[in-house]
Write a protein that holds these residues in place. Structure first.
Motif, short mmCIF file in Angstrom:
data_model
loop_
_atom_site.label_atom_id
_atom_site.label_comp_id
_atom_site.label_asym_id
_atom_site.label_seq_id
_atom_site.Cartn_x
_atom_site.Cartn_y
_atom_site.Cartn_z
N CYS A 254 0.81 -1.22 0.00
CA CYS A 254 0.00 0.00 0.00
C CYS A 254 0.84 1.26 0.00
CB CYS A 254 -0.95 0.01 1.20
SG CYS A 254 -0.12 -0.17 2.79
N ASP A 297 -9.05 -2.95 2.57
CA ASP A 297 -10.22 -2.74 1.71
C ASP A 297 -11.11 -3.97 1.76
OD1 ASP A 297 -9.26 -0.26 1.00
OD2 ASP A 297 -8.24 -1.01 -0.80
N VAL A 298 -12.40 -3.76 2.04
CA VAL A 298 -13.37 -4.86 2.12
C VAL A 298 -14.34 -4.70 0.96
CG1 VAL A 298 -15.14 -5.98 3.50
CG2 VAL A 298 -13.11 -4.97 4.62
N HIS A 299 -14.49 -5.72 0.15
CA HIS A 299 -15.42 -5.70 -0.99
C HIS A 299 -16.57 -6.64 -0.69
CE1 HIS A 299 -12.52 -3.50 -3.52
NE2 HIS A 299 -11.60 -4.24 -2.92
N VAL A 300 -17.80 -6.13 -0.74
CA VAL A 300 -19.00 -6.92 -0.47
C VAL A 300 -19.69 -7.24 -1.80
CG1 VAL A 300 -21.21 -7.01 0.73
CG2 VAL A 300 -19.27 -5.80 1.77
N THR A 301 -19.94 -8.47 -2.04
CA THR A 301 -20.59 -8.90 -3.27
C THR A 301 -21.91 -9.61 -2.92
OG1 THR A 301 -19.42 -11.02 -3.27
CG2 THR A 301 -18.40 -9.19 -4.49
N GLN A 302 -22.85 -9.46 -3.81
CA GLN A 302 -24.16 -10.12 -3.61
C GLN A 302 -24.27 -11.31 -4.54
OE1 GLN A 302 -27.19 -7.18 -4.22
NE2 GLN A 302 -26.77 -6.13 -2.27
#
Length: 303
Positions: A254, A297-302
């Motif tokens: 980062c 970083d958190v990525h939320v997927t449906q």
């Protein structure tokens, strides 16, 4: 009263009472015939002789001490004229003082009529016993000799050894005395420091100063480099030869790491290092640079 004697066969031998009485009479007669004046005269002569010995021994001691001091002062002038190292000068001065003092004491004792040969034998035996008991001290003495001969550091050098850093104040027979930057006095055994890795920061006139500057991805590297170079060039403590070097050292998860390397005088190292840290923190954000910090970083997927 009867007296008993042992013969070679360890059998008791009894003297007749007549013989014992005769011996006692003879002893009493000898005491009665002694001249009191002659006895007192002999004692007085002995006292005068003993007093003269004591006075002579004291005179030899005080004159000897004066001579030793004069020799030490003469050696100091010779060492100063020949520019002998301060640590070696101190070691030789102490050693010569001890040797001459021991010789002087031997002369004084011999003047008093004491058998010096017996004392030397006793001293040798005691030295052997003490040497075996204090083997670590002997090793420290040997370490001090190695330091004075090889000169890995001198009085006034800033060193780091055995986990301690500071300025060398004195090299003694058994230890080295250093003073830390926060004015603590530390004694390091010579045996330990003579066999350890020593960082001597005072041997070279110049020293390289390094900084690792982290910026975020997306910052303009060229602008950051120009800003850093301008700050370094404006500081008179930064040497132009060798020229300052700024390069991209690593691409982290980062952040982007820039390595900054400059050369300065040894005496300017810490002041330049701390001042430049503050300038980097204040000036780079003005040019659009950002200092990264750990983030997730958190990525939320449906589904």
């Amino acid at each position: 009263m009867k007296m008993m004697f042992l013969t070679q066969d360890t059998a008791p031998l009894m003297l007749p009472d007549s013989v014992q009485k005769a011996n006692m009479k003879q002893t009493v007669a000898q005491l009665m015939n002694l001249d009191l004046e002659e006895v007192l005269s002999g004692l007085f002569d002995q006292m005068i002789w003993i007093g003269l010995k004591i006075l002579l021994a004291l005179a030899i001691y005080f004159v000897g001490r004066w001579i030793v001091r004069r020799i030490i002062k003469l050696l100091d002038r010779i060492f100063e004229r020949r520019e002998v190292d301060q640590s070696l000068r101190s070691f030789l001065r102490n050693t010569i003082r001890v040797v001459f003092t021991l010789v002087l004491l031997m002369i004084v004792v011999q003047t008093l009529g004491v058998n010096v040969t017996s004392l030397i034998a006793l001293f040798s035996a005691a030295t052997l016993a003490i040497g075996m008991a204090l083997s670590g001290t002997a090793q420290n003495f040997a370490g001090g000799m190695m330091i004075l001969l090889l000169k890995p550091y001198r009085v006034g050098d800033y060193i780091s050894a055995q986990g301690q850093s500071g300025t060398v104040q004195e090299i003694k027979l058994f230890s080295t005395v250093i003073t830390t930057v926060d004015n603590q006095t530390i004694y390091i055994p010579n045996n330990a420091i003579a066999t350890a890795i020593i960082d001597n920061y005072s041997t070279a006139e110049l020293r390289r100063v390094d900084w690792n500057v982290n910026i975020t991805y997306g910052d303009d590297v060229d602008v950051v480099r120009e800003t850093l170079l301008a700050m370094l060039t404006a500081d008179s403590r930064v040497l132009s030869d060798p020229a300052p070097m700024i390069a991209v050292a690593a691409l982290n998860d980062c952040s982007v790491t820039l390595t900054v390397r400059v050369w300065a005088k040894n005496s300017d190292y810490w002041s330049l290092f701390f001042d430049m840290n503050e300038k980097i923190y204040k000036e780079l954000p003005k040019k659009g640079a950002h200092f990264p910090y750990p983030q997730l970083d958190v990525h939320v997927t449906q589904n």
